[in-house]
Motif scaffolding. Structure first.
Motif, PDB file in Angstrom:
ATOM      1  N   LYS A   6      -6.984   9.985  22.660  1.00 18.59           N
ATOM      2  CA  LYS A   6      -8.043  10.779  22.040  1.00 18.59           C
ATOM      3  C   LYS A   6      -7.468  11.459  20.803  1.00 18.59           C
ATOM      4  O   LYS A   6      -6.482  12.180  20.881  1.00 18.59           O
ATOM      5  N   PHE A   7      -8.085  11.220  19.650  1.00 16.75           N
ATOM      6  CA  PHE A   7      -7.640  11.817  18.406  1.00 16.75           C
ATOM      7  C   PHE A   7      -8.651  12.866  17.978  1.00 16.75           C
ATOM      8  O   PHE A   7      -9.836  12.571  17.837  1.00 16.75           O
ATOM      9  N   GLU A   8      -8.167  14.085  17.767  1.00 20.84           N
ATOM     10  CA  GLU A   8      -9.037  15.176  17.346  1.00 20.84           C
ATOM     11  C   GLU A   8      -8.384  15.940  16.206  1.00 20.84           C
ATOM     12  O   GLU A   8      -7.173  16.092  16.157  1.00 20.84           O
ATOM     13  N   GLN A   9      -9.224  16.448  15.293  1.00 23.67           N
ATOM     14  CA  GLN A   9      -8.743  17.226  14.164  1.00 23.67           C
ATOM     15  C   GLN A   9      -8.545  18.669  14.594  1.00 23.67           C
ATOM     16  O   GLN A   9      -9.389  19.258  15.267  1.00 23.67           O
ATOM     17  N   LYS A  10      -7.425  19.255  14.159  1.00 21.46           N
ATOM     18  CA  LYS A  10      -7.166  20.663  14.471  1.00 21.46           C
ATOM     19  C   LYS A  10      -7.777  21.506  13.355  1.00 21.46           C
ATOM     20  O   LYS A  10      -7.392  21.391  12.201  1.00 21.46           O
ATOM     21  N   GLY A  11      -8.709  22.324  13.639  1.00 24.05           N
ATOM     22  CA  GLY A  11      -9.348  23.174  12.641  1.00 24.05           C
ATOM     23  C   GLY A  11     -10.558  22.509  12.016  1.00 24.05           C
ATOM     24  O   GLY A  11     -10.935  21.385  12.350  1.00 24.05           O
ATOM     25  N   ASP A  12     -11.191  23.242  11.065  1.00 28.17           N
ATOM     26  CA  ASP A  12     -12.417  22.754  10.443  1.00 28.17           C
ATOM     27  C   ASP A  12     -12.168  21.910   9.193  1.00 28.17           C
ATOM     28  O   ASP A  12     -12.956  21.033   8.860  1.00 28.17           O
ATOM     29  N   THR A  13     -11.087  22.194   8.453  1.00 27.94           N
ATOM     30  CA  THR A  13     -10.861  21.489   7.189  1.00 27.94           C
ATOM     31  C   THR A  13      -9.647  20.570   7.291  1.00 27.94           C
ATOM     32  O   THR A  13      -8.722  20.800   8.061  1.00 27.94           O
TER      33      THR A  13
END
Length: 65
Positions: A7-14
């Motif tokens: 599972k790949f997820e971005q840390k933070g909004d930007t």
């Protein structure tokens, strides 16, 4: 042993792009061009004229023709 899907997820909004040093870019480009280019040690201009002697390449009879 078990295998599961990642599972790949971005840390933070930007998204923050990794900054690369311009000098490193230029150096990498120069090294790449040098490695892939046509230039070589034999392309340099020679200052001292040289003579090449080819021994036993031809018989004297062949040169008179």
């Amino acid at each position: 042993m078990s295998v599961s899907k990642a599972k790949f997820e971005q840390k933070g909004d930007t998204f923050i792009k990794k900054q690369q040093n311009n000098q490193k870019k230029k150096k990498i480009k120069r090294v790449e061009e040098k490695a892939l280019g046509w230039g070589g040690f034999d392309d340099a201009k020679r200052i001292v004229p040289t003579s090449v002697l080819l021994k036993n390449m031809f018989r004297p009879a062949e040169l008179r023709i």
